[in-house]
Scaffold this active site. Sequence first.
Site, PDB file in Angstrom:
ATOM      1  N   ASP A   8      26.880  13.136  19.610  1.00 18.95           N
ATOM      2  CA  ASP A   8      26.747  14.138  18.564  1.00 18.95           C
ATOM      3  C   ASP A   8      25.246  14.388  18.395  1.00 18.95           C
ATOM      4  O   ASP A   8      24.419  13.562  18.807  1.00 18.95           O
ATOM      5  CB  ASP A   8      27.377  13.611  17.268  1.00 18.95           C
ATOM      6  CG  ASP A   8      27.215  14.573  16.118  1.00 18.95           C
ATOM      7  OD1 ASP A   8      27.488  15.777  16.299  1.00 18.95           O
ATOM      8  OD2 ASP A   8      26.815  14.129  15.022  1.00 18.95           O
ATOM      9  N   ASP A  10      23.325  16.050  15.197  1.00 16.76           N
ATOM     10  CA  ASP A  10      22.772  15.795  13.860  1.00 16.76           C
ATOM     11  C   ASP A  10      23.203  14.415  13.344  1.00 16.76           C
ATOM     12  O   ASP A  10      24.391  14.114  13.270  1.00 16.76           O
ATOM     13  CB  ASP A  10      23.232  16.874  12.885  1.00 16.76           C
ATOM     14  CG  ASP A  10      22.745  18.257  13.283  1.00 16.76           C
ATOM     15  OD1 ASP A  10      21.620  18.362  13.801  1.00 16.76           O
ATOM     16  OD2 ASP A  10      23.495  19.235  13.087  1.00 16.76           O
ATOM     17  N   THR A  54      28.299  19.139  19.761  1.00 17.30           N
ATOM     18  CA  THR A  54      27.926  19.282  18.358  1.00 17.30           C
ATOM     19  C   THR A  54      28.598  20.471  17.688  1.00 17.30           C
ATOM     20  O   THR A  54      28.677  21.558  18.276  1.00 17.30           O
ATOM     21  CB  THR A  54      26.375  19.385  18.239  1.00 17.30           C
ATOM     22  OG1 THR A  54      25.998  19.546  16.880  1.00 17.30           O
ATOM     23  CG2 THR A  54      25.800  20.523  19.069  1.00 17.30           C
ATOM     24  N   ARG A 104      36.028  22.983  17.813  1.00 16.82           N
ATOM     25  CA  ARG A 104      35.377  22.249  16.733  1.00 16.82           C
ATOM     26  C   ARG A 104      35.924  20.837  16.610  1.00 16.82           C
ATOM     27  O   ARG A 104      37.121  20.617  16.545  1.00 16.82           O
ATOM     28  CB  ARG A 104      35.561  22.996  15.402  1.00 16.82           C
ATOM     29  CG  ARG A 104      34.718  22.413  14.292  1.00 16.82           C
ATOM     30  CD  ARG A 104      34.731  23.310  13.048  1.00 16.82           C
ATOM     31  NE  ARG A 104      33.916  22.732  12.021  1.00 16.82           N
ATOM     32  CZ  ARG A 104      32.593  22.838  11.958  1.00 16.82           C
ATOM     33  NH1 ARG A 104      31.960  23.543  12.851  1.00 16.82           N
ATOM     34  NH2 ARG A 104      31.915  22.244  11.013  1.00 16.82           N
ATOM     35  N   LYS A 105      35.015  19.853  16.635  1.00 23.64           N
ATOM     36  CA  LYS A 105      35.458  18.481  16.411  1.00 23.64           C
ATOM     37  C   LYS A 105      36.067  18.396  15.012  1.00 23.64           C
ATOM     38  O   LYS A 105      35.546  19.027  14.114  1.00 23.64           O
ATOM     39  CB  LYS A 105      34.254  17.517  16.528  1.00 23.64           C
ATOM     40  CG  LYS A 105      33.646  17.474  17.913  1.00 23.64           C
ATOM     41  CD  LYS A 105      32.457  16.524  17.998  1.00 23.64           C
ATOM     42  CE  LYS A 105      31.248  17.110  17.281  1.00 23.64           C
ATOM     43  NZ  LYS A 105      30.050  16.294  17.338  1.00 23.64           N
TER      44      LYS A 105
END
Length: 174
Positions: A8, A10, A54, A104-105
């Site tokens: 990931d 951030d 991300t 999207r995760k």
Amino acid sequence: MKKAVFLDRDGVINEVLTDRVKFVNRPEQLFFLPKVAEAIRQLNEVFDYVFVVTNQGGVGLGFMKELQLQKIHDHMVAELQKEDAIIKEVAYCPHKPKSGCACRKPNSKMIEDLAEKYDVELAISYMVGDTDTDILAGKKAGTKAVFIGKNDSNADATLPDLLSAVEWILNDVI
């Protein structure tokens, strides 16, 4: 088949929600967390690829344009490369939170797409993230998952930072 580590961005590679940066919307707002380049260099020695996956809902929400996000990622990759820390590719979901997209995760499409493109065997690969959505995405894709933070019961390991996570991963691989 090849093996990879999916990171990931951030909260794993760079600061977010700190005193000096709330969100990263421009390259100059990207501040690396301590020892990130060293951690990625160690991964590069053992794994075929290191990727970044991300969620970047700020694009879908209108806080930045996709071109600006690409500049941030180009800057991140270039700065890490100066320290011999190689990111093979950055995959991102630009959609708004709760948009229902497949990428999207906690969905695993970004991981699975990279695995298919680069012939990566997910069962011998790892996802490292700082949210439950990262861990769930990794698990759905079939990787082991390492949580950066206090605790995630779904993770294979929980560690305080990327360098510690890399030490655990390297011990697990051997």
